[in-house]
Design an enzyme around this catalytic site. Structure first.
Site, short mmCIF file in Angstrom:
data_model
loop_
_atom_site.label_atom_id
_atom_site.label_comp_id
_atom_site.label_asym_id
_atom_site.label_seq_id
_atom_site.Cartn_x
_atom_site.Cartn_y
_atom_site.Cartn_z
N ARG A 202 41.62 46.25 48.74
CA ARG A 202 43.03 46.52 49.00
C ARG A 202 43.16 47.70 49.97
NH1 ARG A 202 42.29 45.89 43.40
NH2 ARG A 202 43.36 44.10 42.48
N HIS A 308 47.39 42.56 53.88
CA HIS A 308 46.94 42.22 52.53
C HIS A 308 46.37 40.80 52.46
CE1 HIS A 308 46.74 42.71 48.18
NE2 HIS A 308 47.25 41.50 48.06
N ARG A 311 42.64 40.12 52.18
CA ARG A 311 42.02 40.08 50.85
C ARG A 311 41.83 38.63 50.40
NH1 ARG A 311 40.96 42.64 46.01
NH2 ARG A 311 42.02 41.91 44.14
N HIS A 334 39.68 42.38 39.06
CA HIS A 334 40.71 41.86 38.17
C HIS A 334 40.21 41.87 36.73
CE1 HIS A 334 43.97 40.52 40.78
NE2 HIS A 334 43.06 40.15 41.65
N TYR A 343 41.40 31.02 43.23
CA TYR A 343 40.48 30.90 44.37
C TYR A 343 39.42 29.84 44.11
CZ TYR A 343 42.59 35.03 46.41
OH TYR A 343 43.48 35.91 46.97
#
Length: 387
Positions: A202, A308, A311, A334, A343
Site C-alpha cells: 500500500r 492503489h 496493488r 490480510h 484473487y
C-alpha cells in the site's frame, strides 16, 4: 367477597376511562407503562409480559434508551481506541450524515422504518453509495453496542447488504503498463511504482519504509509501519491496519537491480534513512504524487488507473502462481481470507479459459486424418455443385 389482591403491578382506571398500568422494577423504581390501555384486561396482559421478562432476566430499563443518539454515538467513538484517521472518518460521518437525522432522537426511538427512510433520503440526495454505506455501517455498529449495553432490545439496522455497496471492478495494470508508468515518472519514484505493482504494498506502507526494512541480499521487505495522511494535513506514523499487516514480503528478483539503484541515488543514508523521499527531502504527499501519477499515466497511454490499483496487479500475479489462500493472506497483509479468495477466484477463471483453449487445440489435433479429409472432400463437392 373481596377480590384477589394483585401479586405484581398495579392497574387503575383514569378519569378518561382508560387504564394505567404500573410496576416496581428490579431497581426499586415505580414505573408506568409507556401508554394507557383501553381495557383492564389489556393492562393486566401487559403487566404479565413485564413480569415474565423480569423472571427470565430479559428486563430492560425503559429509560436507558432515552439517551440522544448523537451523545451516545460521540461517546462510542471516543471509547473505541481508534486510530486518529478512523476517528476523523467516524466523526465526519456522524456530523454530516447521521446527526442531522438522528442526533437529537432517543436511541430507543430509532426504528427500522426510520433507518430505511434515512438511507433512501441520503441516496436520493445524491450522496455517494460508498459514503452512505460507511455511514450505515457506523450507525449499525453504534446500535449493536446499544443492544449489548441493554439500552435497546434489537438493532433497527436490518437492511441486508447496506453496509457493503457493489463497487465497480477496478482495472488491473499489465506488467507492460506498470513498467511504462514507472518509466514515465521522475526517476526517484520509479522503484515506488515497481514495488507497488509487484509486491502489492500500500502507499502508506511504501512511504513508511526505512533502509533497514529492505534486504536486497535476502530479497525481502519487512513492513513494520505505515504513514497515514490526516484531513488536517498532518501525518501519523502508525502500525499497519491489522496484526497481519506486519509482515515480510519477498521481492521478485527481476526488480532487485532497480531497487538497488534507487537506494544508491535517492534513499536517505543510514539504517533508519527513509527509502522514499521527495525532491525536497520530505515524505511524499499523496496529493502531490497523484498529479505526477496522472501525467505519467497519460504519457504511458493508461486510462483510469489509480495508484492503489497497482496493488491489484501484484496480488493477481501472486494468485496466478497457484499460491494458497494462507500464502496470499500473508503476502497481502490480510487477517481474513476474503480478499485472497477474490484473487484466487479471478485466477481460477483465467486458468479455466486457458484450459478450454488448450482443450480445443487438443481436440482438433486428435481428429482422425480420414475424418479431416472427408470434411475437406465434402466441402469441395458442395463447391462443385454450386459451380
Amino acid at each position: 367477597m373481596a377480590g384477589k389482591r394483585r401479586q405484581f403491578g398495579r392497574v387503575r382506571k383514569l378519569p378518561s376511562g382508560r387504564y394505567q398500568a404500573r410496576y416496581v422494577g428490579p431497581d426499586g423504581v415505580l414505573r408506568p407503562a409507556p401508554h394507557t390501555f383501553r381495557t383492564k384486561r389489556d393492562a393486566d396482559a401487559w403487566l404479565a409480559d413485564v413480569q415474565t421478562e423480569m423472571r427470565r432476566g430479559d428486563w430492560h430499563d425503559p429509560d436507558a434508551g432515552r439517551v440522544a443518539f448523537g451523545d451516545y454515538a460521540s461517546t462510542w467513538i471516543a471509547e473505541r481506541g481508534l486510530t486518529t484517521r478512523t476517528t476523523e472518518l467516524y466523526r465526519s460521518l456522524l456530523r454530516l450524515h447521521l446527526a442531522p437525522a438522528f442526533g437529537a432522537v432517543a436511541v430507543a426511538d430509532i426504528s427500522p422504518a426510520a433507518v430505511r427512510r434515512w438511507r433512501a433520503d441520503r441516496l436520493g440526495a445524491g450522496v455517494g453509495a460508498s459514503t452512505v454505506a460507511k455511514a450505515y455501517a457506523l450507525l449499525r455498529a453504534v446500535l449493536t453496542t446499544a443492544v449489548q449495553d441493554q439500552v435497546i432490545r434489537r438493532n433497527p439496522c436490518q437492511i441486508k447488504g447496506a453496509s457493503t455497496p457493489p463497487t465497480p471492478e477496478r482495472p488491473t495494470a499489465t506488467v507492460a503498463e506498470v513498467y511504462a508508468i514507472a518509466d514515465a515518472l521522475q526517476p526517484r519514484y520509479r522503484a515506488l511504482v515497481l514495488m507497488a505493482g509487484f509486491l502489492g504494498l500500500r502507499w502508506g506502507e511504501l512511504v513508511g519504509l526505512h533502509r533497514r526494512d529492505v534486504d536486497l541480499d535476502g530479497q525481502a521487505v519487512r513492513v513494520r509501519q505505515a504513514v497515514a495522511e490526516l484531513t488536517n494535513g498532518q501525518r501519523e506514523i502508525k502500525a499497519p491496519k491489522s496484526a497481519a499487516g506486519k509482515r515480510t514480503v519477498a521481492i521478485p528478483a527481476v526488480i532487485v537491480p532497480d531497487l538497488r539503484w534507487h537506494l544508491e541515488h535517492f534513499a536517505e543514508q543510514g539504517a533508519h534513512g527513509r527509502v522514499f523521499v521527495g525532491a525536497k527531502g520530505a515524505i511524499p504527499r499523496r496529493n502531490h504524487f497523484n498529479r505526477l501519477w496522472h501525467k505519467a499515466c497519460d504519457k504511458a497511454g493508461v486510462k483510469g488507473l489509480r495508484f492503489h490499483d497497482l496493488r491489484h496487479t501484484g496480488n493477481t500475479l501472486a494468485a496466478s502462481t497457484g499460491a494458497s489462500t494462507r500464502e496470499l493472506m500473508a503476502r497481502m497483509g490480510h487477517s481474513t481470507a476474503r480478499a485472497a479468495l477474490i484473487y484466487q477466484h479471478a485466477s481460477a477463471e483465467r486458468d479455466r479459459l486457458i484450459a478450454d483453449s488448450v482443450s480445443a487445440l487438443v481436440s482438433r489435433s486428435r481428429r482422425p486424418s480420414g475424418a479431416r479429409e472427408k470434411d475437406h472432400g465434402s466441402e469441395g463437392h458442395a463447391g462443385d455443385t454450386e459451380g
